[in-house]
Motif scaffolding. Structure first.
Motif, PDB file in Angstrom:
ATOM      1  N   THR A 104       0.863  -1.335   0.027  1.00  0.00           N
ATOM      2  CA  THR A 104      -0.051   0.044  -0.045  1.00  0.00           C
ATOM      3  C   THR A 104       0.996   1.265  -0.017  1.00  0.00           C
ATOM      4  OG1 THR A 104      -0.318   0.143   2.307  1.00  0.00           O
ATOM      5  CG2 THR A 104      -1.624  -1.136   1.153  1.00  0.00           C
ATOM      6  N   GLY A 105       1.929   1.231   0.637  1.00  0.00           N
ATOM      7  CA  GLY A 105       3.007   2.380   0.467  1.00  0.00           C
ATOM      8  C   GLY A 105       2.737   3.237   1.810  1.00  0.00           C
ATOM      9  N   ALA A 106       1.892   3.031   2.474  1.00  0.00           N
ATOM     10  CA  ALA A 106       1.353   3.528   3.882  1.00  0.00           C
ATOM     11  C   ALA A 106       2.299   3.212   4.903  1.00  0.00           C
ATOM     12  CB  ALA A 106      -0.096   3.126   4.480  1.00  0.00           C
ATOM     13  N   PRO A 107       2.771   4.283   5.802  1.00  0.00           N
ATOM     14  CA  PRO A 107       3.479   3.669   7.046  1.00  0.00           C
ATOM     15  C   PRO A 107       2.993   2.669   7.731  1.00  0.00           C
ATOM     16  CG  PRO A 107       3.047   6.068   6.769  1.00  0.00           C
ATOM     17  CD  PRO A 107       2.280   5.413   5.959  1.00  0.00           C
ATOM     18  N   ILE A 108       3.868   1.586   8.003  1.00  0.00           N
ATOM     19  CA  ILE A 108       3.426   0.247   8.613  1.00  0.00           C
ATOM     20  C   ILE A 108       2.622   0.530  10.006  1.00  0.00           C
ATOM     21  CG2 ILE A 108       4.407  -1.874   9.829  1.00  0.00           C
ATOM     22  CD1 ILE A 108       6.232  -2.190   7.400  1.00  0.00           C
ATOM     23  N   LEU A 109       3.350   1.591  10.884  1.00  0.00           N
ATOM     24  CA  LEU A 109       2.751   1.851  12.386  1.00  0.00           C
ATOM     25  C   LEU A 109       1.591   2.277  12.198  1.00  0.00           C
ATOM     26  CD1 LEU A 109       5.849   3.083  14.092  1.00  0.00           C
ATOM     27  CD2 LEU A 109       4.720   1.261  14.343  1.00  0.00           C
ATOM     28  N   GLU A 110       1.204   2.884  10.976  1.00  0.00           N
ATOM     29  CA  GLU A 110      -0.444   3.575  10.901  1.00  0.00           C
ATOM     30  C   GLU A 110      -1.336   2.334  10.527  1.00  0.00           C
ATOM     31  OE1 GLU A 110      -1.383   6.432  11.500  1.00  0.00           O
ATOM     32  OE2 GLU A 110       0.368   7.070  12.115  1.00  0.00           O
ATOM     33  N   GLU A 111      -0.687   1.290   9.735  1.00  0.00           N
ATOM     34  CA  GLU A 111      -1.428   0.007   9.274  1.00  0.00           C
ATOM     35  C   GLU A 111      -1.909  -0.542  10.742  1.00  0.00           C
ATOM     36  OE1 GLU A 111      -2.336  -1.143   6.490  1.00  0.00           O
ATOM     37  OE2 GLU A 111      -1.397   0.090   4.832  1.00  0.00           O
ATOM     38  N   ILE A 112      -0.774  -0.633  11.623  1.00  0.00           N
ATOM     39  CA  ILE A 112      -1.023  -1.603  12.835  1.00  0.00           C
ATOM     40  C   ILE A 112      -1.572  -0.979  13.761  1.00  0.00           C
ATOM     41  CG2 ILE A 112       0.415  -2.653  14.667  1.00  0.00           C
ATOM     42  CD1 ILE A 112       2.376  -3.474  12.611  1.00  0.00           C
ATOM     43  N   LYS A 113      -1.396   0.212  14.060  1.00  0.00           N
ATOM     44  CA  LYS A 113      -2.064   0.890  15.418  1.00  0.00           C
ATOM     45  C   LYS A 113      -3.300   0.620  15.605  1.00  0.00           C
ATOM     46  CE  LYS A 113      -1.891   5.411  15.167  1.00  0.00           C
ATOM     47  NZ  LYS A 113      -1.469   6.903  15.126  1.00  0.00           N
ATOM     48  N   LEU A 114      -4.332   0.845  14.947  1.00  0.00           N
ATOM     49  CA  LEU A 114      -5.560   0.737  15.123  1.00  0.00           C
ATOM     50  C   LEU A 114      -5.985  -0.709  15.546  1.00  0.00           C
ATOM     51  CD1 LEU A 114      -8.689   2.123  15.752  1.00  0.00           C
ATOM     52  CD2 LEU A 114      -8.951   2.087  13.432  1.00  0.00           C
TER      53      LEU A 114
ATOM     54  N   PHE B  35      -3.959  -3.195  16.183  1.00  0.00           N
ATOM     55  CA  PHE B  35      -3.544  -3.526  17.432  1.00  0.00           C
ATOM     56  C   PHE B  35      -4.250  -3.414  18.706  1.00  0.00           C
ATOM     57  CE2 PHE B  35      -0.546  -3.042  20.964  1.00  0.00           C
ATOM     58  CZ  PHE B  35      -0.028  -4.288  21.149  1.00  0.00           C
ATOM     59  N   ALA B  36      -4.916  -2.016  18.812  1.00  0.00           N
ATOM     60  CA  ALA B  36      -5.452  -1.692  19.852  1.00  0.00           C
ATOM     61  C   ALA B  36      -7.047  -2.401  19.909  1.00  0.00           C
ATOM     62  CB  ALA B  36      -6.026  -0.084  19.531  1.00  0.00           C
ATOM     63  N   LEU B  37      -7.416  -3.173  18.930  1.00  0.00           N
ATOM     64  CA  LEU B  37      -8.617  -3.802  18.814  1.00  0.00           C
ATOM     65  C   LEU B  37      -8.300  -5.094  19.370  1.00  0.00           C
ATOM     66  CD1 LEU B  37     -11.081  -4.068  16.212  1.00  0.00           C
ATOM     67  CD2 LEU B  37     -10.252  -5.915  17.077  1.00  0.00           C
ATOM     68  N   SER B  38      -7.255  -5.785  18.725  1.00  0.00           N
ATOM     69  CA  SER B  38      -6.767  -7.190  19.398  1.00  0.00           C
ATOM     70  C   SER B  38      -6.340  -7.194  20.530  1.00  0.00           C
ATOM     71  CB  SER B  38      -5.658  -7.713  18.351  1.00  0.00           C
ATOM     72  OG  SER B  38      -6.203  -7.785  17.042  1.00  0.00           O
ATOM     73  N   LEU B  39      -5.746  -6.187  21.047  1.00  0.00           N
ATOM     74  CA  LEU B  39      -5.205  -6.017  22.392  1.00  0.00           C
ATOM     75  C   LEU B  39      -6.466  -6.164  23.347  1.00  0.00           C
ATOM     76  CD1 LEU B  39      -2.789  -5.939  24.553  1.00  0.00           C
ATOM     77  CD2 LEU B  39      -2.875  -3.478  24.099  1.00  0.00           C
ATOM     78  N   GLN B  40      -7.370  -5.458  23.060  1.00  0.00           N
ATOM     79  CA  GLN B  40      -8.583  -5.186  23.861  1.00  0.00           C
ATOM     80  C   GLN B  40      -9.359  -6.396  24.213  1.00  0.00           C
ATOM     81  OE1 GLN B  40     -11.345  -1.896  22.887  1.00  0.00           O
ATOM     82  NE2 GLN B  40     -12.721  -2.536  24.608  1.00  0.00           N
ATOM     83  N   VAL B  41      -9.452  -6.922  22.869  1.00  0.00           N
ATOM     84  CA  VAL B  41     -10.239  -8.525  23.006  1.00  0.00           C
ATOM     85  C   VAL B  41      -9.093  -9.292  23.639  1.00  0.00           C
ATOM     86  CG1 VAL B  41     -10.857 -10.343  21.584  1.00  0.00           C
ATOM     87  CG2 VAL B  41     -11.296  -7.929  20.735  1.00  0.00           C
ATOM     88  N   ALA B  42      -7.909  -9.573  23.529  1.00  0.00           N
ATOM     89  CA  ALA B  42      -7.332 -10.205  24.560  1.00  0.00           C
ATOM     90  C   ALA B  42      -7.315 -10.119  25.834  1.00  0.00           C
ATOM     91  CB  ALA B  42      -5.693 -10.288  23.972  1.00  0.00           C
ATOM     92  N   ILE B  43      -7.132  -8.823  26.255  1.00  0.00           N
ATOM     93  CA  ILE B  43      -7.339  -8.478  27.721  1.00  0.00           C
ATOM     94  C   ILE B  43      -8.743  -8.702  28.013  1.00  0.00           C
ATOM     95  CG2 ILE B  43      -7.360  -6.549  29.443  1.00  0.00           C
ATOM     96  CD1 ILE B  43      -5.393  -5.205  27.646  1.00  0.00           C
ATOM     97  N   MET B  44      -9.792  -8.532  27.606  1.00  0.00           N
ATOM     98  CA  MET B  44     -11.092  -8.916  27.924  1.00  0.00           C
ATOM     99  C   MET B  44     -11.140 -10.299  28.126  1.00  0.00           C
ATOM    100  SD  MET B  44     -13.377  -5.808  26.020  1.00  0.00           S
ATOM    101  CE  MET B  44     -14.876  -6.680  26.318  1.00  0.00           C
ATOM    102  N   ALA B  45     -11.007 -11.188  26.935  1.00  0.00           N
ATOM    103  CA  ALA B  45     -10.977 -12.392  27.078  1.00  0.00           C
ATOM    104  C   ALA B  45      -9.987 -13.048  28.434  1.00  0.00           C
ATOM    105  CB  ALA B  45     -10.395 -13.191  25.790  1.00  0.00           C
ATOM    106  N   THR B  46      -8.924 -12.651  28.431  1.00  0.00           N
ATOM    107  CA  THR B  46      -8.144 -13.245  29.620  1.00  0.00           C
ATOM    108  C   THR B  46      -9.049 -12.626  30.834  1.00  0.00           C
ATOM    109  OG1 THR B  46      -6.146 -12.678  28.489  1.00  0.00           O
ATOM    110  CG2 THR B  46      -5.955 -12.919  30.895  1.00  0.00           C
ATOM    111  N   ILE B  47      -9.413 -11.781  31.184  1.00  0.00           N
ATOM    112  CA  ILE B  47     -10.204 -11.414  32.377  1.00  0.00           C
ATOM    113  C   ILE B  47     -11.400 -12.525  32.245  1.00  0.00           C
ATOM    114  CG2 ILE B  47     -11.757  -9.727  33.517  1.00  0.00           C
ATOM    115  CD1 ILE B  47     -10.128  -7.389  32.177  1.00  0.00           C
TER     116      ILE B  47
END
Length: 318
Positions: A87-97, A99-111
């Motif tokens: 895509t030519g887009a910065p990788i951090l921009e591709e990952i940022k949102l 990652f926040a989604l997957s991290l929240q699901v992982a934290i909630m599932a762990t709880i």
């Protein structure tokens, strides 16, 4: 204690470098060429070799491998993963949102998993071979037998049939609308957390049974200590070490391992980004994603080492 923490921190450095080297080598062994894919080489036809060479130069694929690796490693150190080859887009921009989604699901599932696993595992160990123990074991075996994505589909169907309601299917970040965010993510967290809890429940039960047979537990009972005190101060604390290991490994896995479950609930997390990066042979994005997951495993293991030192005085005062 501080020497122990510093030692663990220093051990993370060669581990991360080794992970980066393995990731880079594996990515270069994968067949396929992103340059060919970009200019339509997979569809057949004649390829303009001049355009192909120019594109490979733009992507940096014509440089020696060791130069590519050192350049990429220096970017990783500076948290600059470059741009996506596709895509030519910065990788951090591709990952940022995502990652926040997957991290929240992982934290909630762990709880969810911890809230289910520890009480049920302890109860099953205390009531060994009773109907309570058998009920908990059936509950945990069912969680292992049912994939989380299938359970997610069942949850959605039940909500549609019984309550005539469908959870929001468009992701809303927590900082934009917390209520809308929780309405959407609580269901995948329950589906994933149930299967997650099945593994942790069985480990908690096994660890508690082993600890309850130890000599120091019999000594504590012989001294007349209350059962609650024996469980909380002596048994549970020692039984938690293997349980914490399982919980930590499962948590790190959830960051990038929920591809199908995320799709069931229309969540474009890290898992889907992995699939897209592989399909497009986007080496830079794929390397960044694998490095992210590897870094999560290493960081979670570091936190577990600190937790072990807090629980086990033999480590703390060594």
């Amino acid at each position: 204690m501080w020497q122990y923490v510093v030692k663990r921190l220093l051990l993370m450095i060669p581990t991360l470098i080794g992970a980066a080297l393995v990731i880079f080598i594996l990515m270069n062994l994968v067949p396929g060429d992103v340059a060919l894919l970009i200019i339509g080489g997979d569809q057949g036809g004649n390829i303009n070799t001049h355009e192909l060479a120019k594109l490979r130069q733009q992507l940096g694929l014509n440089r020696p491998l060791y130069v590519q690796f050192l350049s990429w490693l220096w970017g990783v150190v500076r948290l600059d993963f470059g741009t996506s080859m596709w895509t030519g887009a910065p990788i951090l921009e591709e990952i940022k949102l995502r990652f926040a989604l997957s991290l929240q699901v992982a934290i909630m599932a762990t709880i969810v998993a911890v809230l289910l696993a520890i009480p049920l595992g302890v109860l099953a160990a205390l009531k060994q071979d009773s109907w309570v123990d058998y009920a908990v074991r059936i509950f945990s075996i069912a969680g292992l037998a049912m994939p989380s994505f299938w359970l997610g589909i069942v949850l959605i169907l039940l909500m549609l049939v019984i309550f005539k309601w469908l959870p929001p299917m468009v992701y809303t970040p927590f900082w934009v609308n917390p209520w809308q965010n929780m309405l959407q993510l609580i269901w995948p967290a329950l589906a994933v957390g149930y299967r997650y809890s099945a593994v942790a429940t069985r480990m908690t039960r096994s660890a508690m049974l082993e600890v309850l047979r130890e000599d120091y537990i019999r000594t504590a009972r012989a001294k007349g200590l209350m059962q609650k005190l024996i469980l909380s101060r002596h048994a549970l604390k020692n039984a938690m070490l293997p349980v914490m290991t399982v919980v930590a490994i499962e948590f790190a896995f959830l960051i990038g391992g929920l591809v199908v479950t995320e799709q069931v609930f229309n969540l474009n997390g890290i898992g889907l980004l992995f699939v897209q990066a592989v399909a497009h042979r986007d080496y830079t994005l794929l390397q960044a994603l694998v490095m992210l997951v590897a870094g999560m495993f290493i960081f979670v293991n570091f936190l577990m080492d600190i937790a072990y030192a807090w629980i086990d005085p033999r480590i703390r005062y060594r």
